[in-house]
Structure formats: C-alpha cells, structure tokens
Design a protein around this motif. Structure first.
Motif, PDB file in Angstrom:
ATOM      1  N   LYS A   1       0.781 -41.282 -18.249  1.00 13.39           N
ATOM      2  CA  LYS A   1      -0.169 -42.324 -17.491  1.00 13.39           C
ATOM      3  C   LYS A   1       0.523 -42.860 -16.468  1.00 13.39           C
TER       4      LYS A   1
ATOM      5  N   LYS B   1      -0.688 -33.889 -20.593  1.00 15.38           N
ATOM      6  CA  LYS B   1      -1.366 -34.756 -21.446  1.00 15.38           C
ATOM      7  C   LYS B   1      -1.404 -34.265 -22.978  1.00 15.38           C
TER       8      LYS B   1
ATOM      9  N   GLY C   1       1.639 -41.317 -24.443  1.00 11.12           N
ATOM     10  CA  GLY C   1       0.904 -41.607 -23.239  1.00 11.12           C
ATOM     11  C   GLY C   1       2.104 -41.872 -22.090  1.00 11.12           C
TER      12      GLY C   1
END
Length: 288
Positions: free
Chosen positions: A204, A189, A201
């Motif tokens: 994700k 992250k 991202g």
C-alpha cells in the motif's frame, strides 16, 4: 535492458533458434520465458551459488556469436542487463527488448527453457539504496525496459523499510508495453513471503503511475511533461519533489535520463553515487 553496441567485434545474423548448450564456464540454464509484445520479453535462469548482488544492479549476459567464417571460432556477444529479480531470489530474472537485427537480441529473443546463456557474475550499478541519503519518499522513473531494476527494488524489503512512500512512474509508447510492470506490482499484493518479512499491506506504500505516449490509455503523456504541468503531482496527491524528503532513481533512454536529471536538479536534488550518497541516481549502463 536493451541492445547496445557489441562488446566484441563478432557479427551476428538471424538464427532460427538459440543454441541449447554453451561450452563456456559462465553458462546458466534458462528456466522460463514470457513474451509480452512483439518487442518485449522476460526470462528467468539459474543463479550461480556464489553470485551476490544488491537489488538494482546489473550484470553482463549474452550468447555465443556465430562462428568466424575463416577460423571457425566463436566469441561471446555480451550486453549489460539489469537484474529484474530481487537479491534474495533463488533464480535470476531479466527483461529485454527485441531488436530484429540486433547482434544479441536477434538471437536472445528465441531462447527456450533448457537453453543456456552466458552470465558474467560481476554485478555493478548505481540504482542501489546505498547511493541515496535517507529520505521519506522514493521515486522510480522508468521508460520501456528501464523498469527492470525497479522490478528488483520493488521486491526488496529495504525499499519499504527505508521509505514511507514509493512512487513508480513508467512511460511507454503503447499500452501493451506496460504489462510487465503492472504484473510485477499486482503480484506484490499476494506475495506471502514479502508480507511475512515486511508486514501485511506493505504494497500500500506504492503509487503506480503508468503513461503512454502513442497508444490511447488511461493516462497519456510523457512523465516529464506531466510533472512540468503539475498534473502528475495532482493525480498522485503529492507535492513536487524536494531534497528534504524525496529521493529518486532514473532508468530509461538517454534523452529521458538527461531531461529528468535536469528537472530534479531544478527541484534542488543532487546526483549521488555509491561512494557519495545524495538525493538521486541515474543508470548510465544502457539506453532504452
């Protein structure tokens, strides 16, 4: 990786410390060691400039055995270890179990930064993207130190370029044994390098599903049982595996590998290889 039968006939005894220097051509220097539990640790070492490997492959690493009482000669104690670092990393990372009377890990668990290990620079393995047909969702199934090759693949840009979703399941006996994997996933992250290469991202896309079988945790049970009951799919918010969309890699103890292999084939998935890409692959090099 875990302790296997000796590659040589050398017999080891428990030493207080691993040797600092090795008179062998394949010696690499340990740069970092981290202990997670009384059974698990990871370490990093220098990487030979000539070493090229695909994320998910393994190499033989080890230490010199004790001198033969008759001849005084030493033989290398080597085992197969998945490279836990990605193919682009400047160093090599490994994740290991500690076996107190194990020929190799009884010694290896005592290494310190500055010590040297033997590394045979001939990477091989089945847990590579080349062994799978294109798909939409990639499953990593691991038990114990079987997380190691997925640690490499979770930091490999191709993983996110090839798949819309990545699901990593990790089943261990105790909660502390999940620490290494959880820290790897959390580090993604804030990984600025990967974010720059893959896109902001990217992490994700990951769905992490850790479970324990002995110690109480947020999710108890063997992943195979949770899949059979449908609970795992409900928790993850996904449909059961199908050969049209799902690809999988398996790395764990022998019983787990065989059970999951049978389950995946019941879903219609076929086992692949480097020379014949299919829907799933299993690491056969070691047992956890």
């Amino acid at each position: 990786m875990t302790e296997m039968s000796p590659v040589t006939d050398a017999t080891a005894t428990e030493p207080a410390r691993a040797p600092r220097t090795l008179a062998v051509p394949d010696a690499q220097t340990v740069t970092e060691v981290k202990h997670y539990t009384d059974r698990l640790f990871s370490f990093r070492c220098t990487r030979p400039a000539s070493l090229r490997f695909r994320s998910g492959e393994f190499v033989m690493i080890g230490l010199m055995g004790d001198p033969d009482p008759k001849t005084g000669k030493q033989k290398p104690l080597l085992r197969a270890y998945s490279i836990a670092s990605p193919s682009w990393d400047e160093e090599l990372e490994f994740y290991s179990i500690k076996v107190q009377d194990g020929p190799l890990t009884s010694k290896l668990q005592h290494i310190k930064p500055g010590d040297q290990i033997i590394l045979r620079p001939k990477p091989v393995g089945t847990l590579v993207h080349d062994a799978l047909l294109p798909g939409k969702r990639l499953w990593f199934f691991a038990t114990g130190t079987g997380f190691a090759p997925f640690s490499s693949l979770l930091r490999e840009p191709q993983t996110y370029q090839d798949y819309d979703e990545v699901i990593i399941t990790h089943t261990c006996r105790e909660a502390g044994e999940l620490t290494y994997g959880r820290e790897i996933i959390e580090s993604l992250k804030t990984d600025e390098l990967l974010a720059e290469v893959i896109g902001e991202g990217f992490w994700k896309k990951i769905k992490y599903y850790p479970t324990t079988t002995r110690e109480e945790s947020a999710k108890m049970g063997r992943i195979t049982d949770l899949m059979r009951s449908g609970e795992a799919f409900e928790d993850l918010g996904v449909a059961p595996l199908t050969p049209e969309t799902d690809r999988a890699m398996i790395c764990g103890n022998l019983a787990f590998n065989l059970e999951l292999k049978e389950m995946l084939e019941e879903y219609g998935l076929e086992e692949g290889a480097n020379s014949d890409p299919k829907h799933y692959v299993v690491e056969k090099a070691f047992l956890d």
